[in-house]
Scaffold this motif. Structure first.
Motif, mmCIF file in Angstrom:
data_model
loop_
_atom_site.group_PDB
_atom_site.id
_atom_site.type_symbol
_atom_site.label_atom_id
_atom_site.label_comp_id
_atom_site.label_asym_id
_atom_site.label_seq_id
_atom_site.Cartn_x
_atom_site.Cartn_y
_atom_site.Cartn_z
ATOM 1 N N VAL A 182 0.854 -1.194 0.000
ATOM 2 C CA VAL A 182 0.000 0.000 0.000
ATOM 3 C C VAL A 182 0.884 1.236 0.000
ATOM 4 O O VAL A 182 1.740 1.390 0.873
ATOM 5 C CB VAL A 182 -0.934 0.010 1.227
ATOM 6 N N ASP A 213 -1.783 7.019 0.739
ATOM 7 C CA ASP A 213 -2.606 6.203 -0.155
ATOM 8 C C ASP A 213 -3.672 7.084 -0.812
ATOM 9 O O ASP A 213 -4.864 6.985 -0.508
ATOM 10 C CB ASP A 213 -3.242 5.070 0.639
ATOM 11 N N GLU A 244 -4.722 6.939 -3.827
ATOM 12 C CA GLU A 244 -5.545 6.195 -4.785
ATOM 13 C C GLU A 244 -6.556 5.277 -4.092
ATOM 14 O O GLU A 244 -7.349 4.625 -4.762
ATOM 15 C CB GLU A 244 -4.643 5.365 -5.708
ATOM 16 N N VAL A 298 -5.911 2.478 -2.467
ATOM 17 C CA VAL A 298 -5.569 1.086 -2.787
ATOM 18 C C VAL A 298 -6.083 0.127 -1.714
ATOM 19 O O VAL A 298 -6.732 -0.893 -2.016
ATOM 20 C CB VAL A 298 -4.044 0.932 -2.964
ATOM 21 N N ARG A 325 -9.267 -2.546 -2.068
ATOM 22 C CA ARG A 325 -9.001 -3.980 -1.950
ATOM 23 C C ARG A 325 -10.077 -4.646 -1.106
ATOM 24 O O ARG A 325 -10.655 -5.680 -1.497
ATOM 25 C CB ARG A 325 -7.622 -4.206 -1.337
#
Length: 280
Positions: A143, A147, A149, A151, A155
């Motif tokens: 990760v 972070d 984005e 991520v 997930r």
């Protein structure tokens, strides 16, 4: 000498009769004990335990994940997959298909990493990053920091939606818990919100409502860190903007009611302001 012998014979006869009587009584008592009571056929039902070895003995199923041009084949035991109503239905379909010996199930639109996490859960009752106690998770070096984005959030969100579709409520609850334990940024939260409003069912308040509540209580974050992303999100998903606005207005109305109640000394409801003057 003859009289004593007769006495002995009489005593022996009495003893034999007494023993015979005791035998009859014992037989009658045993017969009473053996009479049917109606409970003979009632036995405790002991559930048959399925061991991990039983899972491993089951056939191997191929899961073709992704489009036909760029798919990846994963392998799993049928007995483990059968815990999912979705896969159980797929097995019934395969077994009823005439002249079909295929052991392959196609998942053309699903995310490879999310499917792998589902399989990991079926084998291990958890998936990476695993829970580390009740309030933290295992460190995930994949990760990025920060972070932006989303991520990590995405997930777990993908695992959540797959668990819902596969009929695995315990896995969806686990993924939902990990979502709330995940740290992210404002931009990462917007990426997560976009996924939720695009992929989750409109009736799934368990995952939608916290998203709207997060942004409704963080207006300062919207102005300073993700204003443009928030604007695009509202234009792309008007329901998101409406949900956030509704929560903001509800909170504002509750504050107004408390203030009016404190100023008047009573817990009165919201009063409509009177308009002075005459309308011509």
């Amino acid at each position: 000498m003859a009289e004593p012998e007769a006495i002995i014979e009489e005593l022996n006869a009495d003893e034999e009769m007494a023993e015979a009587g005791e035998g009859i009584e014992a037989t009658e008592a045993a017969g009473e004990d053996n009479e049917p009571t109606g409970l003979e056929d009632i036995e405790p039902e002991i559930p048959e335990r399925t061991t991990f070895l039983d899972f491993l003995r089951s056939p191997i199923i191929n899961l073709q994940v992704g489009s036909s041009t760029s798919s990846t084949t994963l392998h799993a035991h049928q007995a483990l997959l059968s815990q999912s109503p979705f896969f159980a239905g797929e097995f019934d379909r395969l077994s009823s298909a005439p002249s079909s010996n295929s052991k392959t199930i196609a998942l053309p639109t699903d995310d490879l990493q999310a499917v792998a996490s589902v399989l990991e859960y079926l084998y291990k009752s958890d998936y990476f990053p695993t829970l580390d106690g009740q309030t933290s998770m295992q460190y995930d070096p994949t990760v990025p920091q920060p972070d932006n984005e989303g991520v990590a959030l995405l997930r777990h969100a993908r695992v959540y939606t797959l668990a819902q579709r596969f009929g695995l409520p315990e896995l969806s609850a686990l993924a939902h818990k990990k979502i709330h334990l995940t740290q992210s940024t404002a931009k990462g939260e917007i990426a997560y919100a976009r996924f939720v409003y695009r992929e989750a069912s409109p009736d799934d308040e368990a995952i939608r409502k916290p998203v709207a509540a997060f942004w409704a209580t963080r207006s300062h974050v919207l102005r300073h860190e993700a204003e443009q992303e928030f604007k695009r999100m509202c234009l792309e998903f008007p329901q998101f903007g409406f949900d956030v606005l509704s929560l903001v207005l509800d909170a504002q109305e509750k504050r107004s009611q408390r203030q009016e109640g404190q100023s008047s000394g009573t817990a009165s409801g919201r009063k409509r302001q009177r308009v002075s003057g005459v309308i011509a």
